[in-house]
Design a protein around this motif. Structure first.
Motif, PDB file in Angstrom:
ATOM      1  N   GLY A 161       0.783  -1.225   0.000  1.00 18.35           N
ATOM      2  CA  GLY A 161       0.000   0.000   0.000  1.00 18.35           C
ATOM      3  C   GLY A 161       0.812   1.270   0.000  1.00 18.35           C
ATOM      4  O   GLY A 161       0.547   2.198  -0.786  1.00 18.35           O
ATOM      5  N   VAL A 162       1.807   1.352   0.881  1.00 20.45           N
ATOM      6  CA  VAL A 162       2.609   2.575   0.960  1.00 20.45           C
ATOM      7  C   VAL A 162       3.334   2.821  -0.357  1.00 20.45           C
ATOM      8  O   VAL A 162       3.352   3.956  -0.869  1.00 20.45           O
ATOM      9  CB  VAL A 162       3.603   2.494   2.136  1.00 20.45           C
ATOM     10  CG1 VAL A 162       4.566   3.676   2.091  1.00 20.45           C
ATOM     11  CG2 VAL A 162       2.858   2.465   3.464  1.00 20.45           C
ATOM     12  N   ALA A 175       8.456  10.146   3.396  1.00 23.75           N
ATOM     13  CA  ALA A 175       7.330   9.781   4.262  1.00 23.75           C
ATOM     14  C   ALA A 175       7.016   8.303   4.114  1.00 23.75           C
ATOM     15  O   ALA A 175       6.731   7.615   5.105  1.00 23.75           O
ATOM     16  CB  ALA A 175       6.108  10.627   3.917  1.00 23.75           C
ATOM     17  N   GLY A 176       7.074   7.802   2.880  1.00 23.90           N
ATOM     18  CA  GLY A 176       6.812   6.397   2.648  1.00 23.90           C
ATOM     19  C   GLY A 176       7.823   5.509   3.359  1.00 23.90           C
ATOM     20  O   GLY A 176       7.448   4.505   3.980  1.00 23.90           O
ATOM     21  N   ASP A 177       9.085   5.874   3.299  1.00 20.82           N
ATOM     22  CA  ASP A 177      10.113   5.083   3.977  1.00 20.82           C
ATOM     23  C   ASP A 177       9.880   5.067   5.488  1.00 20.82           C
ATOM     24  O   ASP A 177      10.043   4.029   6.143  1.00 20.82           O
ATOM     25  CB  ASP A 177      11.500   5.652   3.671  1.00 20.82           C
ATOM     26  CG  ASP A 177      11.917   5.441   2.224  1.00 20.82           C
ATOM     27  OD1 ASP A 177      11.299   4.588   1.545  1.00 20.82           O
ATOM     28  OD2 ASP A 177      12.850   6.128   1.767  1.00 20.82           O
ATOM     29  N   ARG A 178       9.504   6.226   6.028  1.00 17.33           N
ATOM     30  CA  ARG A 178       9.244   6.292   7.465  1.00 17.33           C
ATOM     31  C   ARG A 178       8.063   5.402   7.848  1.00 17.33           C
ATOM     32  O   ARG A 178       8.112   4.663   8.840  1.00 17.33           O
ATOM     33  CB  ARG A 178       8.973   7.735   7.883  1.00 17.33           C
ATOM     34  CG  ARG A 178       8.538   7.880   9.339  1.00 17.33           C
ATOM     35  CD  ARG A 178       8.534   9.331   9.784  1.00 17.33           C
ATOM     36  NE  ARG A 178       7.611  10.144   9.018  1.00 17.33           N
ATOM     37  CZ  ARG A 178       6.309  10.217   9.245  1.00 17.33           C
ATOM     38  NH1 ARG A 178       5.757   9.474  10.205  1.00 17.33           N
ATOM     39  NH2 ARG A 178       5.535  11.009   8.539  1.00 17.33           N
ATOM     40  N   LEU A 179       6.998   5.443   7.047  1.00 17.44           N
ATOM     41  CA  LEU A 179       5.809   4.647   7.353  1.00 17.44           C
ATOM     42  C   LEU A 179       6.100   3.150   7.256  1.00 17.44           C
ATOM     43  O   LEU A 179       5.630   2.365   8.085  1.00 17.44           O
ATOM     44  CB  LEU A 179       4.673   5.025   6.408  1.00 17.44           C
ATOM     45  CG  LEU A 179       4.051   6.401   6.661  1.00 17.44           C
ATOM     46  CD1 LEU A 179       3.115   6.786   5.527  1.00 17.44           C
ATOM     47  CD2 LEU A 179       3.308   6.418   7.994  1.00 17.44           C
ATOM     48  N   VAL A 180       6.870   2.749   6.262  1.00 20.36           N
ATOM     49  CA  VAL A 180       7.228   1.334   6.146  1.00 20.36           C
ATOM     50  C   VAL A 180       8.005   0.889   7.374  1.00 20.36           C
ATOM     51  O   VAL A 180       7.805  -0.227   7.895  1.00 20.36           O
ATOM     52  CB  VAL A 180       8.024   1.080   4.852  1.00 20.36           C
ATOM     53  CG1 VAL A 180       8.656  -0.323   4.874  1.00 20.36           C
ATOM     54  CG2 VAL A 180       7.126   1.221   3.632  1.00 20.36           C
ATOM     55  N   GLY A 181       8.890   1.753   7.891  1.00 18.48           N
ATOM     56  CA  GLY A 181       9.627   1.421   9.103  1.00 18.48           C
ATOM     57  C   GLY A 181       8.703   1.224  10.295  1.00 18.48           C
ATOM     58  O   GLY A 181       8.873   0.286  11.090  1.00 18.48           O
ATOM     59  N   VAL A 182       7.702   2.099  10.436  1.00 16.90           N
ATOM     60  CA  VAL A 182       6.730   1.967  11.517  1.00 16.90           C
ATOM     61  C   VAL A 182       5.954   0.656  11.381  1.00 16.90           C
ATOM     62  O   VAL A 182       5.764  -0.083  12.358  1.00 16.90           O
ATOM     63  CB  VAL A 182       5.756   3.165  11.515  1.00 16.90           C
ATOM     64  CG1 VAL A 182       4.625   2.941  12.517  1.00 16.90           C
ATOM     65  CG2 VAL A 182       6.489   4.458  11.831  1.00 16.90           C
TER      66      VAL A 182
END
Length: 300
Positions: A161-162, A175-182
């Motif tokens: 999704g991201v 932002a996408g990289d940060r969200l994938v990490g979360v």
């Protein structure tokens, strides 16, 4: 109310009612969904007829019918299942009296009372334990989650999704990289959940019925799944916000949410829900609106 007598959807609704009930509806009118219509029967009853808009929704319709039966068996206030059909696939439910909380003034004390009553009812729904996790499916005539671990929507947001949102310009790469990490950190923790409960999964003011000051019930089990009850709390935040969740917890009980849940887990669930419904949606404006409401900026 506007009649809907000659459109293809209205004709389909009439045909399904004839096949399932052997009755000719007196009139048909629109719902908010393209794959459902209101209808009045010759005996005066008002019903909703729902059918799969796409072929792969047929299993979902059958699972929704099972969820209605299971909830009624548990004494929950959901619409009575009038009829189902498999050839063609459809379900017909009664129309509960009253109006939705979405149609009431949020400043009215009865609005908060309606959410509190819905919270008490939701807690009873969450007492229904089922095997599996994720979207509700039928196996050997019994409802269960279609996945082996919780939460498939969080996992799908991480894996697909991201990236989809980044590739189409809805999220910046950083932002996408940060969200994938979360999401990477969350997936193994969520997979440790072993106690699956029946979830409404689409709870909003538009799905809570009240009649004056009286709570009438919760409608639309079309997105029912099996998992963590806190998923339903996150869903309330999407359109109805924190005041509605606070009112819901008046009736549900505040023991179920910690401060950490409120500030970390619920935004995570809300983003996963919005990501699931955004991916592949034909309207860029709607995708942008979902992301705006998803609180993804709170995830770190």
């Amino acid at each position: 109310m506007p009649y809907d007598q000659k459109t293809p959807g209205a004709q389909r609704a009439r045909d399904l009612i004839r096949r399932a009930l052997g009755a000719e509806p007196v009139r048909v009118w629109p719902t908010d969904s393209p794959d459902a219509k209101f209808a009045e029967l010759p005996d005066g009853r008002r019903v909703v007829v729902k059918w799969p808009e796409w072929r792969n929704d047929e299993e979902s319709i059958r699972a929704e019918a099972w969820a209605h039966r299971r909830c009624r068996e548990a004494g929950l206030r959901v619409p009575h299942l009038v009829a189902t059909s498999t050839e063609p696939t459809c379900l017909i439910t009664e129309v509960l009296p009253g109006e939705t909380l979405a149609d009431r003034d949020p400043g009215d004390p009865a609005h908060r009372a309606g959410w509190a009553a819905a919270g008490a009812e939701l807690r009873r729904l969450h007492e229904i334990r089922l095997p599996g996790f994720g979207p509700l499916r039928l196996r050997d005539g019994t409802g269960r989650g279609g996945s082996v671990a919780w939460c498939p929507y969080v996992e799908d947001a991480r894996d697909h999704g991201v990236a989809w949102l980044v590739d189409r310009g809805f999220l910046a790469r950083s932002a996408g990289d940060r969200l994938v990490g979360v999401l990477d950190r969350a997936v193994p923790q969520l997979a440790e959940l072993t106690d699956g409960r029946l979830l409404h999964s689409d709870l909003s003011g538009g799905h809570v019925l009240v009649d004056g000051g009286r709570f009438r019930g919760i409608i639309d089990l079309g997105q029912a799944q099996v998992g963590d009850p806190r998923w339903d709390f996150a869903r309330v935040l999407l359109w109805d916000g924190d005041p509605a969740l606070d009112a819901l917890l008046d009736g549900y009980g505040r023991d179920v949410l910690t401060a950490e849940d409120r500030h970390t887990l619920l935004p995570l669930y809300l983003f996963a829900y919005c990501c699931h419904h955004a991916v592949g949606h034909p309207s860029d404006d709607y995708i942008a609106l979902l992301l705006d409401r998803s609180r993804w900026q709170e995830l770190h």
